[in-house]
Design a protein around this motif. Sequence first.
Motif, PDB file in Angstrom:
ATOM      1  N   UNK A   1     -19.701   0.147  -9.376  1.00  0.00           N
ATOM      2  CA  UNK A   1     -18.961   1.275  -9.949  1.00  0.00           C
ATOM      3  C   UNK A   1     -18.779   1.093 -11.458  1.00  0.00           C
ATOM      4  N   UNK A   2     -18.502  -0.140 -11.901  1.00  0.00           N
ATOM      5  CA  UNK A   2     -18.352  -0.393 -13.335  1.00  0.00           C
ATOM      6  C   UNK A   2     -19.647  -0.084 -14.077  1.00  0.00           C
ATOM      7  N   UNK A   3     -20.778  -0.504 -13.533  1.00  0.00           N
ATOM      8  CA  UNK A   3     -22.072  -0.198 -14.156  1.00  0.00           C
ATOM      9  C   UNK A   3     -22.297   1.310 -14.225  1.00  0.00           C
TER      10      UNK A   3
ATOM     11  N   UNK B   1     -10.366   2.319  -9.590  1.00  0.00           N
ATOM     12  CA  UNK B   1     -11.210   1.904  -8.466  1.00  0.00           C
ATOM     13  C   UNK B   1     -11.880   0.563  -8.738  1.00  0.00           C
ATOM     14  N   UNK B   2     -12.320   0.352  -9.985  1.00  0.00           N
ATOM     15  CA  UNK B   2     -12.982  -0.908 -10.342  1.00  0.00           C
ATOM     16  C   UNK B   2     -11.989  -2.074 -10.274  1.00  0.00           C
ATOM     17  N   UNK B   3     -10.833  -1.920 -10.933  1.00  0.00           N
ATOM     18  CA  UNK B   3      -9.830  -2.994 -10.945  1.00  0.00           C
ATOM     19  C   UNK B   3      -9.309  -3.255  -9.529  1.00  0.00           C
ATOM     20  N   UNK B   4      -9.106  -2.184  -8.755  1.00  0.00           N
ATOM     21  CA  UNK B   4      -8.664  -2.363  -7.374  1.00  0.00           C
ATOM     22  C   UNK B   4      -9.673  -3.123  -6.538  1.00  0.00           C
ATOM     23  N   UNK B   5     -10.955  -2.838  -6.739  1.00  0.00           N
ATOM     24  CA  UNK B   5     -11.993  -3.567  -6.000  1.00  0.00           C
ATOM     25  C   UNK B   5     -12.010  -5.046  -6.330  1.00  0.00           C
ATOM     26  N   UNK B   6     -11.844  -5.378  -7.604  1.00  0.00           N
ATOM     27  CA  UNK B   6     -11.810  -6.792  -8.015  1.00  0.00           C
ATOM     28  C   UNK B   6     -10.589  -7.492  -7.426  1.00  0.00           C
ATOM     29  N   UNK B   7      -9.439  -6.805  -7.427  1.00  0.00           N
ATOM     30  CA  UNK B   7      -8.232  -7.403  -6.848  1.00  0.00           C
ATOM     31  C   UNK B   7      -8.375  -7.590  -5.341  1.00  0.00           C
ATOM     32  N   UNK B   8      -9.017  -6.641  -4.667  1.00  0.00           N
ATOM     33  CA  UNK B   8      -9.258  -6.781  -3.230  1.00  0.00           C
ATOM     34  C   UNK B   8     -10.140  -7.980  -2.937  1.00  0.00           C
ATOM     35  N   UNK B   9     -11.202  -8.153  -3.739  1.00  0.00           N
ATOM     36  CA  UNK B   9     -12.093  -9.301  -3.560  1.00  0.00           C
ATOM     37  C   UNK B   9     -11.337 -10.611  -3.725  1.00  0.00           C
ATOM     38  N   UNK B  10     -10.475 -10.671  -4.739  1.00  0.00           N
ATOM     39  CA  UNK B  10      -9.683 -11.886  -4.965  1.00  0.00           C
ATOM     40  C   UNK B  10      -8.758 -12.154  -3.778  1.00  0.00           C
TER      41      UNK B  10
ATOM     42  N   UNK C   1       0.836  -1.206   0.000  1.00  0.00           N
ATOM     43  CA  UNK C   1       0.000   0.000   0.000  1.00  0.00           C
ATOM     44  C   UNK C   1       0.867   1.251   0.000  1.00  0.00           C
ATOM     45  N   UNK C   2       1.925   1.227   0.798  1.00  0.00           N
ATOM     46  CA  UNK C   2       2.848   2.355   0.887  1.00  0.00           C
ATOM     47  C   UNK C   2       3.510   2.621  -0.459  1.00  0.00           C
ATOM     48  N   UNK C   3       3.852   1.573  -1.197  1.00  0.00           N
ATOM     49  CA  UNK C   3       4.515   1.728  -2.491  1.00  0.00           C
ATOM     50  C   UNK C   3       3.533   2.115  -3.590  1.00  0.00           C
ATOM     51  N   UNK C   4       2.315   1.590  -3.519  1.00  0.00           N
ATOM     52  CA  UNK C   4       1.336   1.836  -4.585  1.00  0.00           C
ATOM     53  C   UNK C   4       0.756   3.236  -4.536  1.00  0.00           C
ATOM     54  N   UNK C   5       0.568   3.799  -3.347  1.00  0.00           N
ATOM     55  CA  UNK C   5      -0.169   5.051  -3.205  1.00  0.00           C
ATOM     56  C   UNK C   5       0.428   6.218  -3.991  1.00  0.00           C
ATOM     57  N   UNK C   6       1.742   6.513  -3.868  1.00  0.00           N
ATOM     58  CA  UNK C   6       2.264   7.645  -4.647  1.00  0.00           C
ATOM     59  C   UNK C   6       2.207   7.417  -6.145  1.00  0.00           C
ATOM     60  N   UNK C   7       2.405   6.166  -6.584  1.00  0.00           N
ATOM     61  CA  UNK C   7       2.324   5.867  -8.011  1.00  0.00           C
ATOM     62  C   UNK C   7       0.917   6.106  -8.545  1.00  0.00           C
ATOM     63  N   UNK C   8      -0.079   5.622  -7.796  1.00  0.00           N
ATOM     64  CA  UNK C   8      -1.465   5.806  -8.210  1.00  0.00           C
ATOM     65  C   UNK C   8      -1.864   7.276  -8.165  1.00  0.00           C
TER      66      UNK C   8
ATOM     67  N   UNK D   1      -8.964  10.562 -16.236  1.00  0.00           N
ATOM     68  CA  UNK D   1      -9.985   9.646 -16.754  1.00  0.00           C
ATOM     69  C   UNK D   1      -9.775   8.214 -16.275  1.00  0.00           C
ATOM     70  N   UNK D   2      -8.556   7.886 -15.800  1.00  0.00           N
ATOM     71  CA  UNK D   2      -8.285   6.516 -15.350  1.00  0.00           C
ATOM     72  C   UNK D   2      -8.735   6.252 -13.916  1.00  0.00           C
ATOM     73  N   UNK D   3      -9.118   7.300 -13.187  1.00  0.00           N
ATOM     74  CA  UNK D   3      -9.467   7.110 -11.775  1.00  0.00           C
ATOM     75  C   UNK D   3     -10.576   6.085 -11.591  1.00  0.00           C
ATOM     76  N   UNK D   4     -11.607   6.189 -12.418  1.00  0.00           N
ATOM     77  CA  UNK D   4     -12.765   5.307 -12.246  1.00  0.00           C
ATOM     78  C   UNK D   4     -12.379   3.847 -12.411  1.00  0.00           C
ATOM     79  N   UNK D   5     -11.577   3.553 -13.432  1.00  0.00           N
ATOM     80  CA  UNK D   5     -11.250   2.157 -13.680  1.00  0.00           C
ATOM     81  C   UNK D   5     -10.186   1.634 -12.736  1.00  0.00           C
TER      82      UNK D   5
END
Length: 448
Positions: free
Chosen positions: A418-420, A302-311, A280-287, A296-300
């Motif tokens: 969110x994807x819908x 969030x969607x991809x991150x949610x799917x990865x969290x579920x997995x 999380x510490x490494x990903x946050x500044x990159x994101x 425009x990439x913010x929405x997706x």
Amino acid sequence: MDPHADLQQADNSPPDESTDPPPRMTRHQILTLISLASVNFSSMICYSILGPFFPHEAENKGASQTVIGLIFGCYAVCNLIGSLIMGKYIVQIGAKFMLVAGLFVSSVCTIIFGLLDRVPAGPPFITLCFIVRSIDALGFAAAMTSTFAMTAKIFPNNVATVLGSLEIFTGLGLIMGPPVGGWFYQSFGYEVPFLLLGCFLLIMVPFNIYVLPTIDADPSKDSFFRLLTKAKVVLICYAIFTLSAGLGFLDATLSLFAMETFGLSAGYVGLIMLGLSLPYCLASPLMGYFTDKYPATRSWFMVIGGLATATGFCFLGPAPFFYLPSQLWLLVLMLGVIGFSLGMTAIPTFPEIIGCAYDLGYEEGLSTLGMVSGLFGAVWSTGMFYGPVVGGVITQHLSFRWAAVVQGGLAFLAAFLLALCYLYERPRQQSTREESRRKDESTPLLAE
């Protein structure tokens, strides 16, 4: 030279919008960034210290898994109430005073919490845990609400980048809290971790009094409720809820699961938690940088991150319907997946809600930023209450593995909704842009 001489901020001027590269940070921005980073780091290290050993200590004092979940959860409830109040009245209270006072309250409560092992087991210990954690939560709410609002006000053109950079220090606090707390607990007992970190937090108070700028602002008549009339804001808030619920669930249950399943000590449990906080510490500044450069990439994200969290949550146990045994390497790997995906999902949410607020006609200023910050903190706190309490109940009556599956289901639902929402909004946004372009093309170049 007085560092505050150039730190007064005007609230009624909207941020400049320009395609030019952002200018270098001013002196007061650098000082503010250092100050806010110290707040994030010191607050989170004091918060995360409990994870490796407090559930075990509370069990020895007569608390059940459900009660332990409630102790973690009461912190979130008071944080929820405090965030809403602080966000609404940040202008009247003053952002700087709110932050410094919150730090002071949190430091004193951390020191007091370290002395609770001297309290008799049973109801006295449990009652004082609830009281001290509740007051600590109000201080934390004040500090973090003002931190978010001041960040968005002082860095209006790159909010996600700065928030992502600050999350490095949030992540460092989360990283260092569990292993430092676990090591000090093993070496010196229950009191020393809280006393040391409480004093460290107390030192941050005069530092921030000296460094932080004073922000002048006018109060706004807008409310939280009008912000929640926009469906996109509600769905983003639900995504924030799932993130904090997952973290709260892990805080209250992961250490006991790791100790019972793999026979680990508190110190090793703290090291395992690095698997969550380090990515999380490494990903946050990159994101943050990427989503500021390409909004425009913010929405997706969030969607991809949610799917990865579920997995990650489904394989954390892993889920009973996979018929796989619990493996320590798999647990650490899935914690890493969850940590990285949390950064993907969480960082874009704050600037997205700010954009929605401005779309609804909210004034650009500290009052609106404080309101958005308060809403963010309140939703985050709701999840931090739900995660430990409901997760603790499911763990006690079923198992940790089933409780993790429930958390994964919540994250998947957020990503799906969110994807819908974004698929529904995209054609409308394209038609709006085309209509605007046609109007621009039909406007004469020279007008009398």
